[in-house]
Motif scaffolding. Sequence first.
Motif, PDB file in Angstrom:
ATOM      1  N   ARG A   1       1.173  -0.924  -0.340  1.00 11.87           N
ATOM      2  CA  ARG A   1       0.008   0.168   0.336  1.00 11.87           C
ATOM      3  C   ARG A   1       0.611   1.231   0.064  1.00 11.87           C
ATOM      4  O   ARG A   1       0.393   1.733   0.658  1.00 11.87           O
ATOM      5  CB  ARG A   1      -0.904   0.461   1.118  1.00 11.87           C
ATOM      6  N   VAL A   2       1.659   1.500  -0.618  1.00  8.65           N
ATOM      7  CA  VAL A   2       2.553   2.374  -0.625  1.00  8.65           C
ATOM      8  C   VAL A   2       2.866   2.974  -2.865  1.00  8.65           C
ATOM      9  O   VAL A   2       2.499   1.631  -3.381  1.00  8.65           O
ATOM     10  CB  VAL A   2       3.888   2.280  -0.926  1.00  8.65           C
ATOM     11  N   PRO A   3       2.691   4.140  -2.920  1.00  6.43           N
ATOM     12  CA  PRO A   3       3.202   5.239  -4.681  1.00  6.43           C
ATOM     13  C   PRO A   3       3.836   4.050  -5.307  1.00  6.43           C
ATOM     14  O   PRO A   3       4.870   3.955  -4.904  1.00  6.43           O
ATOM     15  CB  PRO A   3       3.117   6.558  -4.583  1.00  6.43           C
ATOM     16  N   LEU A   4       3.405   3.176  -6.635  1.00  6.19           N
ATOM     17  CA  LEU A   4       4.452   2.753  -7.274  1.00  6.19           C
ATOM     18  C   LEU A   4       5.245   3.501  -7.395  1.00  6.19           C
ATOM     19  O   LEU A   4       6.457   2.997  -7.855  1.00  6.19           O
ATOM     20  CB  LEU A   4       3.993   2.752  -8.477  1.00  6.19           C
ATOM     21  N   ALA A   5       5.336   4.575  -7.660  1.00  2.00           N
ATOM     22  CA  ALA A   5       6.531   5.836  -7.537  1.00  2.00           C
ATOM     23  C   ALA A   5       7.471   5.705  -6.439  1.00  2.00           C
ATOM     24  O   ALA A   5       8.646   6.075  -6.056  1.00  2.00           O
ATOM     25  CB  ALA A   5       6.006   7.810  -7.393  1.00  2.00           C
ATOM     26  N   ASP A   6       7.087   5.346  -5.595  1.00  4.01           N
ATOM     27  CA  ASP A   6       7.806   5.169  -4.190  1.00  4.01           C
ATOM     28  C   ASP A   6       8.849   4.207  -4.483  1.00  4.01           C
ATOM     29  O   ASP A   6       9.678   3.336  -3.259  1.00  4.01           O
ATOM     30  CB  ASP A   6       6.960   5.466  -2.554  1.00  4.01           C
ATOM     31  N   VAL A   7       8.695   3.169  -5.055  1.00  4.71           N
ATOM     32  CA  VAL A   7       9.045   1.495  -5.109  1.00  4.71           C
ATOM     33  C   VAL A   7      10.852   1.533  -5.374  1.00  4.71           C
ATOM     34  O   VAL A   7      10.298   2.044  -6.778  1.00  4.71           O
ATOM     35  CB  VAL A   7       7.626   0.789  -5.548  1.00  4.71           C
ATOM     36  N   LEU A   8      11.670   1.180  -5.218  1.00  2.57           N
ATOM     37  CA  LEU A   8      12.834   0.979  -5.654  1.00  2.57           C
ATOM     38  C   LEU A   8      13.017  -0.405  -6.343  1.00  2.57           C
ATOM     39  O   LEU A   8      13.034  -1.100  -5.229  1.00  2.57           O
ATOM     40  CB  LEU A   8      13.933   1.721  -5.470  1.00  2.57           C
ATOM     41  N   PHE A   9      12.674  -1.125  -7.385  1.00  2.00           N
ATOM     42  CA  PHE A   9      12.313  -2.376  -7.893  1.00  2.00           C
ATOM     43  C   PHE A   9      13.926  -2.975  -8.727  1.00  2.00           C
ATOM     44  O   PHE A   9      14.165  -2.444  -9.691  1.00  2.00           O
ATOM     45  CB  PHE A   9      11.185  -2.994  -8.626  1.00  2.00           C
ATOM     46  N   PHE A  10      14.326  -4.083  -8.139  1.00  2.00           N
ATOM     47  CA  PHE A  10      15.754  -3.968  -9.114  1.00  2.00           C
ATOM     48  C   PHE A  10      15.800  -5.806  -9.064  1.00  2.00           C
ATOM     49  O   PHE A  10      15.756  -6.600  -7.911  1.00  2.00           O
ATOM     50  CB  PHE A  10      17.091  -4.521  -8.322  1.00  2.00           C
ATOM     51  N   GLU A  11      15.642  -6.390 -10.141  1.00  2.00           N
ATOM     52  CA  GLU A  11      16.359  -7.820 -10.206  1.00  2.00           C
ATOM     53  C   GLU A  11      17.502  -8.624 -11.158  1.00  2.00           C
ATOM     54  O   GLU A  11      17.884  -7.670 -11.790  1.00  2.00           O
ATOM     55  CB  GLU A  11      15.059  -8.770 -11.298  1.00  2.00           C
ATOM     56  N   HIS A  12      18.153  -8.659 -10.077  1.00  2.00           N
ATOM     57  CA  HIS A  12      20.415  -8.685 -10.059  1.00  2.00           C
ATOM     58  C   HIS A  12      20.225 -10.317 -10.580  1.00  2.00           C
ATOM     59  O   HIS A  12      20.430 -10.992  -9.190  1.00  2.00           O
ATOM     60  CB  HIS A  12      20.797  -7.932  -8.896  1.00  2.00           C
ATOM     61  N   GLU A  13      19.687 -10.687 -11.580  1.00  2.00           N
ATOM     62  CA  GLU A  13      20.182 -11.692 -12.714  1.00  2.00           C
ATOM     63  C   GLU A  13      21.972 -13.012 -11.756  1.00  2.00           C
ATOM     64  O   GLU A  13      21.896 -13.929 -11.083  1.00  2.00           O
ATOM     65  CB  GLU A  13      19.868 -11.925 -13.671  1.00  2.00           C
ATOM     66  N   ALA A  14      22.295 -11.792 -11.726  1.00  2.00           N
ATOM     67  CA  ALA A  14      24.086 -12.316 -11.724  1.00  2.00           C
ATOM     68  C   ALA A  14      24.257 -12.493  -9.999  1.00  2.00           C
ATOM     69  O   ALA A  14      24.920 -14.088  -9.346  1.00  2.00           O
ATOM     70  CB  ALA A  14      25.722 -11.383 -11.708  1.00  2.00           C
ATOM     71  N   ALA A  15      22.903 -12.434  -9.017  1.00  2.00           N
ATOM     72  CA  ALA A  15      23.627 -12.559  -7.374  1.00  2.00           C
ATOM     73  C   ALA A  15      22.102 -13.100  -7.714  1.00  2.00           C
ATOM     74  O   ALA A  15      21.695 -14.048  -6.497  1.00  2.00           O
ATOM     75  CB  ALA A  15      23.060 -11.588  -6.820  1.00  2.00           C
ATOM     76  N   LEU A  16      21.238 -13.962  -8.359  1.00  2.00           N
ATOM     77  CA  LEU A  16      20.344 -15.009  -7.862  1.00  2.00           C
ATOM     78  C   LEU A  16      19.302 -14.293  -7.242  1.00  2.00           C
ATOM     79  O   LEU A  16      18.678 -14.587  -5.804  1.00  2.00           O
ATOM     80  CB  LEU A  16      20.010 -15.767  -8.060  1.00  2.00           C
ATOM     81  N   ALA A  17      19.030 -12.374  -6.970  1.00  2.00           N
ATOM     82  CA  ALA A  17      18.214 -12.220  -6.084  1.00  2.00           C
ATOM     83  C   ALA A  17      17.327 -10.896  -6.412  1.00  2.00           C
ATOM     84  O   ALA A  17      17.298 -10.438  -7.591  1.00  2.00           O
ATOM     85  CB  ALA A  17      19.432 -11.780  -5.081  1.00  2.00           C
ATOM     86  N   ILE A  18      16.292 -10.470  -5.976  1.00  2.00           N
ATOM     87  CA  ILE A  18      15.775  -9.366  -6.605  1.00  2.00           C
ATOM     88  C   ILE A  18      15.858  -8.256  -4.694  1.00  2.00           C
ATOM     89  O   ILE A  18      15.722  -8.890  -4.087  1.00  2.00           O
ATOM     90  CB  ILE A  18      13.885  -9.770  -5.869  1.00  2.00           C
ATOM     91  N   LYS A  19      15.830  -6.802  -4.938  1.00  2.00           N
ATOM     92  CA  LYS A  19      15.800  -6.227  -4.268  1.00  2.00           C
ATOM     93  C   LYS A  19      15.298  -5.052  -4.337  1.00  2.00           C
ATOM     94  O   LYS A  19      14.798  -5.008  -4.995  1.00  2.00           O
ATOM     95  CB  LYS A  19      17.411  -5.353  -4.165  1.00  2.00           C
ATOM     96  N   ILE A  20      13.947  -4.601  -3.176  1.00  2.00           N
ATOM     97  CA  ILE A  20      13.315  -3.324  -2.871  1.00  2.00           C
ATOM     98  C   ILE A  20      13.705  -2.464  -1.934  1.00  2.00           C
ATOM     99  O   ILE A  20      13.221  -3.440  -0.858  1.00  2.00           O
ATOM    100  CB  ILE A  20      11.939  -3.923  -2.902  1.00  2.00           C
ATOM    101  N   SER A  21      13.331  -1.502  -1.959  1.00  2.00           N
ATOM    102  CA  SER A  21      13.214  -0.195  -1.388  1.00  2.00           C
ATOM    103  C   SER A  21      11.805   0.744  -1.215  1.00  2.00           C
ATOM    104  O   SER A  21      11.047   0.853  -2.132  1.00  2.00           O
ATOM    105  CB  SER A  21      14.923   0.422  -1.262  1.00  2.00           C
ATOM    106  N   ILE A  22      11.396   0.755  -0.167  1.00  2.00           N
ATOM    107  CA  ILE A  22      10.268   2.165   0.224  1.00  2.00           C
ATOM    108  C   ILE A  22      10.797   2.344   1.019  1.00  2.00           C
ATOM    109  O   ILE A  22      11.695   2.213   2.044  1.00  2.00           O
ATOM    110  CB  ILE A  22       8.661   1.797  -0.098  1.00  2.00           C
ATOM    111  N   PRO A  23      10.562   3.917   1.081  1.00  2.00           N
ATOM    112  CA  PRO A  23      10.613   5.058   2.072  1.00  2.00           C
ATOM    113  C   PRO A  23       9.313   4.391   3.311  1.00  2.00           C
ATOM    114  O   PRO A  23       8.620   3.391   3.573  1.00  2.00           O
ATOM    115  CB  PRO A  23       9.788   5.822   2.168  1.00  2.00           C
ATOM    116  N   ARG A  24       9.752   4.660   4.683  1.00  2.00           N
ATOM    117  CA  ARG A  24       8.923   3.664   6.073  1.00  2.00           C
ATOM    118  C   ARG A  24       7.876   4.812   6.223  1.00  2.00           C
ATOM    119  O   ARG A  24       8.238   6.025   5.872  1.00  2.00           O
ATOM    120  CB  ARG A  24      10.620   3.986   6.874  1.00  2.00           C
ATOM    121  N   PRO A  25       7.331   3.880   6.689  1.00  2.00           N
ATOM    122  CA  PRO A  25       5.822   4.789   6.452  1.00  2.00           C
ATOM    123  C   PRO A  25       6.206   5.535   7.595  1.00  2.00           C
ATOM    124  O   PRO A  25       5.531   6.749   8.217  1.00  2.00           O
ATOM    125  CB  PRO A  25       4.852   3.472   7.495  1.00  2.00           C
TER     126      PRO A  25
END
Length: 102
Positions: free
Chosen positions: A52-76
């Motif tokens: 329940r955060v604005p899409l504009a606040d979501v930083l989303f990264f798929e990192h294939e070499a690391a086999l990882a997904i990383k997501i950052s958002i502002p704290r409520p």
Amino acid sequence: MTQLGELARLIRSKNAGPFDLTFDIMFDGQESYERVVRSKVLTAESFAKLYRVPLADVLFFEHEAALAIKISIPRPYGQCDAGDGDCYGGQQYGPLVELKVD
């Protein structure tokens, strides 16, 4: 259907400074990583809806070499502000664990 928590080696959340949260989803193998990415169950859009955060606040990264997904958002709330129920941000990953993956 399989839950994300069964496919990922690690799902965690933590502070990324006093005003941001970061989420890490890490996989043991290419097959599990690719299954989740292909399913599109976890995207910036789906994460914004789930948390329940604005899409504009979501930083989303798929990192294939690391086999990882990383997501950052502002704290409520700022870290340790009145109303902050999780000063370290370590309990925010819960909704990700039960995401259904085709």
